[in-house]
Each structure stands twice: as C-alpha cells, then as structure tokens.
Design a protein around this motif. Structure first.
Motif, PDB file in Angstrom:
ATOM      1  N   PHE A  20       0.824  -1.207   0.000  1.00 41.79           N
ATOM      2  CA  PHE A  20       0.000   0.000   0.000  1.00 41.79           C
ATOM      3  C   PHE A  20       0.861   1.261   0.000  1.00 41.79           C
ATOM      4  O   PHE A  20       0.385   2.347  -0.312  1.00 41.79           O
ATOM      5  CB  PHE A  20      -0.932  -0.005   1.216  1.00 41.79           C
ATOM      6  N   LEU A  21       2.145   1.120   0.335  1.00 40.04           N
ATOM      7  CA  LEU A  21       3.041   2.271   0.326  1.00 40.04           C
ATOM      8  C   LEU A  21       3.192   2.858  -1.078  1.00 40.04           C
ATOM      9  O   LEU A  21       3.461   4.049  -1.228  1.00 40.04           O
ATOM     10  CB  LEU A  21       4.420   1.863   0.852  1.00 40.04           C
ATOM     11  N   ILE A  22       3.051   2.024  -2.092  1.00 40.09           N
ATOM     12  CA  ILE A  22       3.236   2.515  -3.462  1.00 40.09           C
ATOM     13  C   ILE A  22       2.174   3.543  -3.824  1.00 40.09           C
ATOM     14  O   ILE A  22       2.514   4.655  -4.258  1.00 40.09           O
ATOM     15  CB  ILE A  22       3.270   1.349  -4.461  1.00 40.09           C
ATOM     16  N   PRO A  23       0.870   3.241  -3.674  1.00 44.07           N
ATOM     17  CA  PRO A  23      -0.102   4.305  -3.977  1.00 44.07           C
ATOM     18  C   PRO A  23       0.030   5.524  -3.073  1.00 44.07           C
ATOM     19  O   PRO A  23      -0.218   6.649  -3.515  1.00 44.07           O
ATOM     20  CB  PRO A  23      -1.460   3.611  -3.805  1.00 44.07           C
ATOM     21  N   VAL A  24       0.421   5.321  -1.809  1.00 48.52           N
ATOM     22  CA  VAL A  24       0.630   6.468  -0.921  1.00 48.52           C
ATOM     23  C   VAL A  24       1.757   7.344  -1.459  1.00 48.52           C
ATOM     24  O   VAL A  24       1.655   8.585  -1.499  1.00 48.52           O
ATOM     25  CB  VAL A  24       0.945   6.005   0.515  1.00 48.52           C
TER      26      VAL A  24
END
Length: 240
Positions: A20-24
């Motif tokens: 989920f860090l990627i979209p953040v």
C-alpha cells in the motif's frame, strides 16, 4: 543452523513493508507536483516570498557562515561524498553490505526524487533584487530544494537503517526532523528557495522513499541476502 544464520548478517529493522506504500507514495508525488505548479503560477513574486524577505532582513555574519556552510557542504559534491562515505563504512568497516545497500538506495531515491520535481515544475528562483541572495542561483530549478530533499532522505535512511525500534529510533526521528528543518530554513535564509520549495522537498522525497521501501522490502532485500557476493562480504558468525 542454516547458512543464512551462519553468516553474520546484521538484521535490518526496516518497517513499512506494505504494498500500500506505493499508492501512498504516488499520491505524495502528485500532491507535490501540484503544489509546485500552483506556486509557479504566481510568478516570481509568489505570496510565500514574504518569508524570504523577512529572513533576509535578519541576516548576520554568523548565520551567513552557517547558511553558506550548509549550501556547500550539502551541495551535489558534498552530498555524494557524505553518502559514499557512510555506505563505504557500512560495507567495509561494519561488514554490513545489506545495510550499506539499503542506506545508499533509500538516500539516493529520496534525493533524486527532487530532480523529477525540478524537471516537471521548472520554477524560477526568488528574485535576487528582492531577497539579495547570498549566492547566485540562476535557472528554473527552484522547486523543490535538492539540499532539503537530501537532508530529508538522509534522515530517513539513518532512522530506518541505523537505528532499532524503540527509544533510540524516537530520539533519532527528533534529530532527523531538526536536521531537515535547519537545512530547509538555511535555503530560505540565503535567499535561493521559497518556503513551498522546501516543503515540496520533504513531500516528494518521502513519496519516493515509500515507493522504494515497498519494492526493497518485498522484492529486493530477500534476494540480495542469498547472493554469493554479499555472502562473501559478510563475516561468518561464530558457532557455539
């Protein structure tokens, strides 16, 4: 005991492993570029220029020396020397190649993320006749600040790679925030960046690092630990 346990791999204490860090990170990138483009639309006399003017009126020889020292010490050459020195210490003195690669990659990704912002936004520097900058910085590369991006990325790397969770990491976070803030304020003080430039630096470097952490923790680091070269560079843990 497995071969991996036999080797003296220093454990990494990197957290933030979620995909989920990627979209953040992408959202932070988009937010940063939006801030930069909006700030650029005001022209050279942006509303936040008032902060630079106020700081320029409070200059004195001691602060001038500190500001210029940060400018040259954390410039491209100084930043490369600092990063290379820390990575070499981790690799050859500490014999911790995974830490060296993690530290170097986190800092480099955060720092170089600012170049994407510079290329995309292409904002003029604060007008010299207004802020009376201590150094000449011509060009359309004001947003974001590379010096501040490097400081933020370096702080991220120290916090994530060189400290353990707990009180040590909490104190390091405080030190990292103060270090980044001092560098950011120095860029305003010497008259080469707007406040939005340094804010954008922290956002875009953080966005790049979050994306990198998801890739590093889930794909790269587990594979690197099994490479023959890193195994040779890592001392063997004594058996009991």
């Amino acid at each position: 005991m497995t071969e991996r346990m036999m080797r003296g791999f220093v454990p990494l204490y990197l957290q933030l492993r979620s995909w989920f860090l990627i979209p953040v990170g992408v959202v932070l990138f988009a937010l940063t570029l939006t801030i930069g483009l909006v700030a650029k639309s005001y022209g050279s006399y942006s509303p936040d220029l008032a902060v630079d003017v106020e700081m320029s009126e409070a200059r004195n020889p001691v602060l001038n020396a500190i500001g210029l020292g940060i400018h040259y010490g954390l410039g491209p050459l100084g930043a490369v020397i600092i990063l290379a020195g820390i990575c070499a210490w981790l690799m050859f003195i500490r014999r911790a190649p995974i830490q060296s690669l993690a530290f170097g990659s986190i800092t480099a990704v955060g720092w170089l993320s600012s170049e994407i912002g510079k290329f995309t936004v292409s904002r003029l520097r604060p007008p010299h006749d207004v802020v009376h900058a201590l150094i000449a910085e011509p060009g359309h590369d004001s947003f974001p600040s590379g010096h501040t991006a490097f400081a933020a990325a370096l702080a991220w790397a120290v916090i994530l790679v060189l400290t353990r969770p707990g009180i040590q990491r909490r104190w390091t976070i405080l030190a990292g925030v103060l270090f980044t803030a001092v560098v950011a304020l120095s860029r305003l003080y010497i008259g080469v960046h707007y406040p939005t430039d340094v804010i954008g630096s922290v956002l875009i470097s953080t966005g790049g690092i979050l994306i990198w952490l998801a890739l590093w923790n889930n794909l790269l680091e587990p594979r690197l630990r099994n490479t023959r070269l890193l195994t040779r560079l890592t001392p063997t843990a004594p058996t009991t």
